[in-house]
Structure formats: structure tokens, C-alpha cells
Design a protein around this motif. Structure first.
Motif, PDB file in Angstrom:
ATOM      1  N   TYR A 119       0.741  -1.149   0.046  1.00  0.00           N
ATOM      2  CA  TYR A 119       0.083   0.008   0.063  1.00  0.00           C
ATOM      3  C   TYR A 119       0.767   1.325  -0.069  1.00  0.00           C
TER       4      TYR A 119
ATOM      5  N   GLU B  51       0.994   4.005  -2.915  1.00  0.00           N
ATOM      6  CA  GLU B  51       0.771   5.429  -2.467  1.00  0.00           C
ATOM      7  C   GLU B  51       1.794   6.480  -2.975  1.00  0.00           C
TER       8      GLU B  51
ATOM      9  N   HIS C 175       1.503   7.138  -6.587  1.00  0.00           N
ATOM     10  CA  HIS C 175       0.302   7.640  -6.809  1.00  0.00           C
ATOM     11  C   HIS C 175       0.916   9.331  -6.653  1.00  0.00           C
TER      12      HIS C 175
ATOM     13  N   ILE D  77       1.039  12.389  -9.382  1.00  0.00           N
ATOM     14  CA  ILE D  77       0.395  13.527  -9.190  1.00  0.00           C
ATOM     15  C   ILE D  77       1.438  14.788  -9.575  1.00  0.00           C
TER      16      ILE D  77
ATOM     17  N   GLY E  11      -4.391   5.155  -7.726  1.00  0.00           N
ATOM     18  CA  GLY E  11      -5.754   5.493  -7.071  1.00  0.00           C
ATOM     19  C   GLY E  11      -6.840   4.368  -6.894  1.00  0.00           C
TER      20      GLY E  11
ATOM     21  N   GLN F  17     -10.515  -0.062   0.254  1.00  0.00           N
ATOM     22  CA  GLN F  17     -11.324   0.215   1.103  1.00  0.00           C
ATOM     23  C   GLN F  17     -12.626   0.949   0.476  1.00  0.00           C
TER      24      GLN F  17
ATOM     25  N   LEU G  52     -15.016   4.482   1.297  1.00  0.00           N
ATOM     26  CA  LEU G  52     -14.646   5.442   0.219  1.00  0.00           C
ATOM     27  C   LEU G  52     -16.046   5.959  -0.472  1.00  0.00           C
TER      28      LEU G  52
ATOM     29  N   LYS H 164     -13.973  14.430  -5.061  1.00  0.00           N
ATOM     30  CA  LYS H 164     -12.682  14.555  -5.336  1.00  0.00           C
ATOM     31  C   LYS H 164     -12.761  13.978  -6.761  1.00  0.00           C
ATOM     32  N   MET H 165     -13.664  12.950  -6.999  1.00  0.00           N
ATOM     33  CA  MET H 165     -13.633  12.104  -8.366  1.00  0.00           C
ATOM     34  C   MET H 165     -14.625  13.048  -9.025  1.00  0.00           C
TER      35      MET H 165
ATOM     36  N   ILE I  94      -5.627  17.894  -4.779  1.00  0.00           N
ATOM     37  CA  ILE I  94      -4.536  17.476  -4.047  1.00  0.00           C
ATOM     38  C   ILE I  94      -4.854  17.313  -2.401  1.00  0.00           C
TER      39      ILE I  94
ATOM     40  N   GLY J  73      -7.483  14.725  -1.577  1.00  0.00           N
ATOM     41  CA  GLY J  73      -6.671  13.427  -1.630  1.00  0.00           C
ATOM     42  C   GLY J  73      -6.136  13.328  -0.220  1.00  0.00           C
ATOM     43  N   ARG J  74      -5.404  14.372   0.058  1.00  0.00           N
ATOM     44  CA  ARG J  74      -4.800  14.155   1.668  1.00  0.00           C
ATOM     45  C   ARG J  74      -5.512  14.286   2.749  1.00  0.00           C
TER      46      ARG J  74
HETATM   47  C1  HEM Z   1      -9.324   7.748 -10.603  1.00  0.00           C
HETATM   48  C2  HEM Z   1      -8.445   8.546  -9.903  1.00  0.00           C
HETATM   49  C3  HEM Z   1      -8.121   8.594  -8.662  1.00  0.00           C
HETATM   50  C4  HEM Z   1      -8.564   7.375  -7.629  1.00  0.00           C
HETATM   51  C5  HEM Z   1      -9.411   6.523  -7.766  1.00  0.00           C
HETATM   52  C6  HEM Z   1      -8.063   8.171  -6.322  1.00  0.00           C
HETATM   53  C7  HEM Z   1      -7.993   7.431  -5.164  1.00  0.00           C
HETATM   54  C8  HEM Z   1      -7.056   7.733  -3.887  1.00  0.00           C
HETATM   55  C9  HEM Z   1      -7.239   6.952  -2.865  1.00  0.00           C
HETATM   56  C10 HEM Z   1      -8.180   5.645  -2.624  1.00  0.00           C
HETATM   57  C11 HEM Z   1      -6.396   7.635  -1.874  1.00  0.00           C
HETATM   58  C12 HEM Z   1      -6.162   7.095  -0.667  1.00  0.00           C
HETATM   59  C13 HEM Z   1      -6.954   7.832   0.572  1.00  0.00           C
HETATM   60  C14 HEM Z   1      -6.676   7.514   1.874  1.00  0.00           C
HETATM   61  O1  HEM Z   1      -5.721   7.695   2.426  1.00  0.00           O
HETATM   62  O2  HEM Z   1      -7.680   7.037   2.577  1.00  0.00           O
HETATM   63  C15 HEM Z   1      -5.733   8.756  -2.620  1.00  0.00           C
HETATM   64  C16 HEM Z   1      -4.844   9.722  -2.006  1.00  0.00           C
HETATM   65  C17 HEM Z   1      -4.511  11.044  -2.721  1.00  0.00           C
HETATM   66  N1  HEM Z   1      -4.874  11.245  -4.008  1.00  0.00           N
HETATM   67 FE1  HEM Z   1      -6.101  10.298  -5.392  1.00  0.00          FE
HETATM   68  N2  HEM Z   1      -7.201   9.128  -6.728  1.00  0.00           N
HETATM   69  C18 HEM Z   1      -7.330   9.440  -7.919  1.00  0.00           C
HETATM   70  C19 HEM Z   1      -6.776  10.540  -8.553  1.00  0.00           C
HETATM   71  C20 HEM Z   1      -6.064  11.575  -8.040  1.00  0.00           C
HETATM   72  C21 HEM Z   1      -5.314  12.701  -8.555  1.00  0.00           C
HETATM   73  C22 HEM Z   1      -5.661  13.069 -10.137  1.00  0.00           C
HETATM   74  C23 HEM Z   1      -4.862  13.510  -7.498  1.00  0.00           C
HETATM   75  C24 HEM Z   1      -4.126  15.083  -7.665  1.00  0.00           C
HETATM   76  C25 HEM Z   1      -3.841  15.456  -8.687  1.00  0.00           C
HETATM   77  C26 HEM Z   1      -4.938  12.834  -6.394  1.00  0.00           C
HETATM   78  C27 HEM Z   1      -4.325  13.274  -5.337  1.00  0.00           C
HETATM   79  C28 HEM Z   1      -4.234  12.312  -4.091  1.00  0.00           C
HETATM   80  C29 HEM Z   1      -3.457  12.808  -3.006  1.00  0.00           C
HETATM   81  C30 HEM Z   1      -2.715  13.932  -2.634  1.00  0.00           C
HETATM   82  C31 HEM Z   1      -3.487  11.982  -2.120  1.00  0.00           C
HETATM   83  C32 HEM Z   1      -2.936  11.498  -0.539  1.00  0.00           C
HETATM   84  C33 HEM Z   1      -1.595  10.818  -0.778  1.00  0.00           C
HETATM   85  C34 HEM Z   1      -1.156  10.497   0.743  1.00  0.00           C
HETATM   86  O3  HEM Z   1      -1.728  10.994   1.580  1.00  0.00           O
HETATM   87  O4  HEM Z   1       0.021  10.002   0.602  1.00  0.00           O
HETATM   88  N3  HEM Z   1      -5.544  11.623  -6.569  1.00  0.00           N
HETATM   89  N4  HEM Z   1      -6.425   8.803  -3.974  1.00  0.00           N
END
Ligand code: HEM
Length: 148
Positions: free
Chosen positions: A24, A28, A31, A35, A80, A87, A91, A100-101, A139, A142-143
Motif C-alpha cells: 500500500y 501510494e 500515486h 500527481i 488510485g 477500502q 470511500l 474529489k472524483m 490534492i 486526497g490528503r
Molecule cells: C481515478 C483517479 C483517482 C482515484 C481512484 C484516487 C484514489 C485515491 C485513494 C483511494 C487515496 C487514499 C485515500 C486514503 O488515504 O484513505 C488517494 C490519495 C490521494 N490522492 Fe488520489 N485518486 C485519484 C486521482 C488523484 C489525482 C488526479 C490527484 C491529484 C491531482 C490525487 C491526489 C491524491 C492525494 C494528494 C492523496 C494523498 C496521498 C497521501 O496522503 O500520501 N488523486 N487517492
């Protein structure tokens, strides 16, 4: 909890990610790589559209910028989705995740319209501002997901 969502969480891949101590965080990390590539390119292209470094040719800049942004976006979607399936039921019930989506979907439409025109006028400047604020918000959302 709907059954398709539960089925996602029951997938071998989701269970493996959940029970591994390193998978995980590695996904991440990737991910965040995605980003970084996406947002870095977006900032450069949007600033250029807003009039910064106006001597740089916008078409040339966009050619590389769009490619890196697309690679980054693809990586963010892939990683992502992998995190999502671990989860999914939690979510899918989160307003922040749905927001966010939806925002990603709208920003993608905004980016496609911007790309189709590749000019720097009043409308595209407004679009560039929306893009900067919007991706920065994605962003943040997501955080924040980890804390709500
Ligand atoms: C279909 C596209 C995406 C999906 C399904 C997705 C899904 C997720 C999931 C499940 C998490 C973890 C959440 C948690 O900690 O519980 C996450 C974290 C995050 N996402 Fe996404 N995401 C997508 C696209 C994006 C995009 C395009 C961005 C920014 C431009 C982004 C920014 C972030 C950030 C900043 C985090 C936190 C990372 C961290 O804390 O280490 N996500 N995302």
C-alpha cells in the motif's frame, strides 16, 4: 454496503494489498509520483497561458507538457484505483471522495477544451486559473481523505 463494492474489496489484489506491510505505501508513493508529474506540467502550462514567460512557444510547451501530464494522470488513476479497492465500501460513502472524483472529471473536461484551442485569451486565462485552483484542491482532498 452494495455487493459490487464488497466484491471489489474481496478481490485477491485488494486483500494482498491490505495484508502486505509494504504494498500500500509503495502504491501510494507511486500515486504521488503521478500527481507530481500531472500537477508540475499543469502549473507550467497554466502559468504560460496566464502570460508568464510569454516568449516560450505555447504549442511546443504543450506538446511535452500534455504528454507528461497524461502519463502522470494515468499513473494516478491506476494507483488510485488500487488503493480504492482496499477500502471501497468506506470511500464510496465518503462525500469528500465523491467530490474529489467529480472535480477530477470536471477538470479533465476543462483541460480537453483548453488543449483543443491552445491559445492565450481571456477565456483560456480563466480556464487556466480554474485548472490551477481545481487541481490544487484535488490534492488537498486526497490528503484530507486519510483524516476524515
Ligand atoms: C481515478 C483517479 C483517482 C482515484 C481512484 C484516487 C484514489 C485515491 C485513494 C483511494 C487515496 C487514499 C485515500 C486514503 O488515504 O484513505 C488517494 C490519495 C490521494 N490522492 Fe488520489 N485518486 C485519484 C486521482 C488523484 C489525482 C488526479 C490527484 C491529484 C491531482 C490525487 C491526489 C491524491 C492525494 C494528494 C492523496 C494523498 C496521498 C497521501 O496522503 O500520501 N488523486 N487517492
Amino acid at each position: 454496503m452494495s455487493s459490487p463494492v464488497m466484491a471489489l474489496e474481496g478481490l485477491w489484489l485488494a486483500q494482498t494489498m491490505k495484508h502486505s506491510s509494504w504494498l500500500y505505501p509503495t502504491v501510494e508513493t507511486m500515486h504521488i509520483w503521478g500527481i507530481g508529474m500531472l500537477f508540475g506540467s499543469v502549473v507550467i502550462m497554466d502559468l504560460r497561458i496566464l502570460g508568464v514567460a510569454s516568449k516560450l512557444n505555447l504549442s511546443d510547451l504543450s506538446r511535452l507538457g500534455v504528454l507528461v501530464a497524461l502519463l502522470g494522470f494515468g499513473l494516478a488513476v491506476l494507483t488510485g484505483s488500487l488503493m480504492f479497492i482496499t477500502q471501497a465500501s468506506e470511500l464510496i460513502g465518503s462525500r469528500l471522495f465523491i467530490l474529489k472524483m467529480c472535480l477530477i472529471f470536471l477538470l479533465l473536461a476543462n483541460a480537453i477544451i483548453l488543449r483543443m484551442r491552445t491559445v492565450s485569451n481571456g477565456i483560456s486565462k480563466a480556464q487556466a486559473l480554474i485548472s490551477l485552483a481545481g487541481w490544487a484542491s484535488v490534492i488537498g482532498m486526497g490528503r484530507w481523505l486519510a483524516y476524515l
